[in-house]
Design an enzyme around this catalytic site. Structure first.
Site, PDB file in Angstrom:
ATOM      1  N   ASP A  33       0.851  -1.644   0.039  1.00 30.94           N
ATOM      2  CA  ASP A  33       0.269  -0.173  -0.241  1.00 30.94           C
ATOM      3  C   ASP A  33       0.859   1.244  -0.181  1.00 30.94           C
ATOM      4  OD1 ASP A  33      -2.404   1.110   0.275  1.00 30.94           O
ATOM      5  OD2 ASP A  33      -1.826   2.278   2.640  1.00 30.94           O
ATOM      6  N   SER A  34       0.388   1.897  -0.282  1.00 35.25           N
ATOM      7  CA  SER A  34       1.003   3.839   0.288  1.00 35.25           C
ATOM      8  C   SER A  34       1.381   3.965   1.340  1.00 35.25           C
ATOM      9  CB  SER A  34      -0.013   4.436  -0.466  1.00 35.25           C
ATOM     10  OG  SER A  34      -1.001   4.671  -0.659  1.00 35.25           O
ATOM     11  N   CYS A  52      -3.683  -1.304  -2.285  1.00 36.38           N
ATOM     12  CA  CYS A  52      -3.438   0.313  -2.303  1.00 36.38           C
ATOM     13  C   CYS A  52      -5.107   0.900  -3.566  1.00 36.38           C
ATOM     14  CB  CYS A  52      -2.842   1.434  -2.638  1.00 36.38           C
ATOM     15  SG  CYS A  52      -2.793   2.795  -2.675  1.00 36.38           S
ATOM     16  N   GLU A  66      -6.001  10.165   8.975  1.00 36.95           N
ATOM     17  CA  GLU A  66      -4.364   9.986   9.982  1.00 36.95           C
ATOM     18  C   GLU A  66      -4.246  10.758  11.126  1.00 36.95           C
ATOM     19  OE1 GLU A  66      -1.262   9.125   7.648  1.00 36.95           O
ATOM     20  OE2 GLU A  66      -2.336   7.483   6.239  1.00 36.95           O
ATOM     21  N   CYS A  98     -11.680   3.462  -1.402  1.00 34.12           N
ATOM     22  CA  CYS A  98     -10.134   4.034  -0.705  1.00 34.12           C
ATOM     23  C   CYS A  98      -9.971   2.988   0.659  1.00 34.12           C
ATOM     24  CB  CYS A  98     -10.367   5.041  -0.040  1.00 34.12           C
ATOM     25  SG  CYS A  98      -8.895   5.820   0.749  1.00 34.12           S
ATOM     26  N   HIS A 134      -8.458   3.951   3.385  1.00 33.00           N
ATOM     27  CA  HIS A 134      -8.736   4.477   4.865  1.00 33.00           C
ATOM     28  C   HIS A 134     -10.147   4.560   5.019  1.00 33.00           C
ATOM     29  CE1 HIS A 134      -4.518   5.904   4.131  1.00 33.00           C
ATOM     30  NE2 HIS A 134      -4.685   6.495   4.977  1.00 33.00           N
TER      31      HIS A 134
HETATM   32  N1  DGL Z   1      -3.687   3.914  -0.204  1.00 30.26           N
HETATM   33  C1  DGL Z   1      -4.833   5.252  -0.735  1.00 30.26           C
HETATM   34  C2  DGL Z   1      -5.801   4.628  -1.743  1.00 30.26           C
HETATM   35  O1  DGL Z   1      -6.748   3.009  -1.406  1.00 30.26           O
HETATM   36  C3  DGL Z   1      -4.865   6.209  -0.066  1.00 30.26           C
HETATM   37  C4  DGL Z   1      -3.828   7.153   0.464  1.00 30.26           C
HETATM   38  C5  DGL Z   1      -2.507   7.535  -0.432  1.00 30.26           C
HETATM   39  O2  DGL Z   1      -3.762   8.527  -1.449  1.00 30.26           O
HETATM   40  O3  DGL Z   1      -2.186   7.221  -0.964  1.00 30.26           O
HETATM   41  O4  DGL Z   1      -6.146   5.168  -2.356  1.00 30.26           O
END
Ligand code: DGL
Length: 280
Positions: A10-11, A73, A152, A185, A187
């Site tokens: 993931d990011s 992600c 976050e 997403c 989050h």
């Molecule tokens: N993990 C990213 C997503 O699911 C969210 C956070 C980011 O913008 O990197 O799109």
């Protein structure tokens, strides 16, 4: 039977919302996670950059000889899945397709709302995946860029700023015949109650992470590659920045404490310039 690990990237730490479902559904599996905390967020970046970062994250995981990689992600799944599948010779499970399948299953002919980062929404990946399955469904997309920083920061569903932000982004979806909202997403599951409160009780909420874990189970079952039930699984995390912050905030995404979190220096995951150019 195959006891090699499942690789997840993931990011940053949001992908732990996918891991949470994987751990519940497949507790016998070993999971190796890479969170690109040095380069988060991906959701406001261009396609070439996201493709490049996603390939580097996936290649980092290859050293652990995974049997499958999960692009947890949503932004990476939406923008880079074709490049990942072309570039890797093992199964890659994305989060967009399972989320789209669940939306179609639950929509009952009603409308579908897709909520995601700016890049995910601009890619139109979710509407495209839904169109293949059910071309007649109406799909409305909404980028909700403030949701990620709110989560976050540790703000929960009762926080007035969260309530106001959710209302601001989503109030215009009411009265539009929406039957399903896809939390597209990593989050957004942490804001599920606030989102549900604005959309109303008739709207099904789809968490892509939950659907993705079911997809992983199907792929491994079909390949005869599940670890035997009863075996004790494990979880190791590698991050490109600030393991302490990852450990602290990450535990909010999981039912367990994060024990093994290791920092990876840039030379551990950033590819040579030649490889960096491959995704463009
Ligand atoms: N993990 C990213 C997503 O699911 C969210 C956070 C980011 O913008 O990197 O799109």
């Amino acid at each position: 039977m195959n006891t090699q690990p499942i690789g997840v990237f993931d990011s940053g730490l949001g992908g732990l919302s996918v891991v949470c479902h994987l751990r519940r559904l497949l507790p016998q599996e070993r999971i190796v996670y890479f969170g690109d905390t040095a380069r988060v967020p991906y959701g406001i970046k261009s396609r070439p950059t996201v493709v490049n970062f996603a390939l580097e994250a996936a290649r980092f995981l290859l050293q652990f000889e995974p049997k499958l990689i999960v692009a947890a992600c949503n932004t990476a799944s939406a923008l880079a899945i074709d490049d990942l599948r072309r570039g890797l010779s093992l199964p890659v499970v994305d989060v967009v397709e399972p989320g789209a399948q669940a939306a179609v299953r639950l929509a009952g002919g009603g409308g579908v709302a897709i909520l995601g980062t700016e890049a995910t929404i601009a890619s139109c990946s979710y509407p495209a995946a839904i169109r293949v399955l059910a071309p007649e469904l109406e799909v409305i997309s909404r980028a909700c860029p403030l949701f990620v920083p709110l989560v976050e920061e540790g703000r929960g569903c009762d926080d007035p700023i969260v309530k106001l932000t959710v209302e601001t982004y989503l109030a215009s979806l009411r009265g539009r015949g929406i039957r399903v909202a896809v939390l597209g997403c990593t989050h957004y599951p942490l804001l599920r109650a606030a989102i549900a409160a604005v959309l109303g009780p008739d709207v099904h909420i789809v968490e892509s992470g939950r659907e993705t874990s079911l997809a992983v189970q199907r792929v491994l079952t079909d390949a005869g590659s599940l670890c035997p039930a009863g075996r004790k699984g494990s979880m190791r995390c590698y991050v490109s920045d600030n393991p302490d912050r990852f450990r602290g905030i990450g535990s909010r995404f999981l039912d367990e404490q994060l024990e093994h979190v290791e920092f990876v220096p840039p030379e551990g995951y950033i590819a040579s310039p030649l490889v960096q150019g491959e995704g463009r």
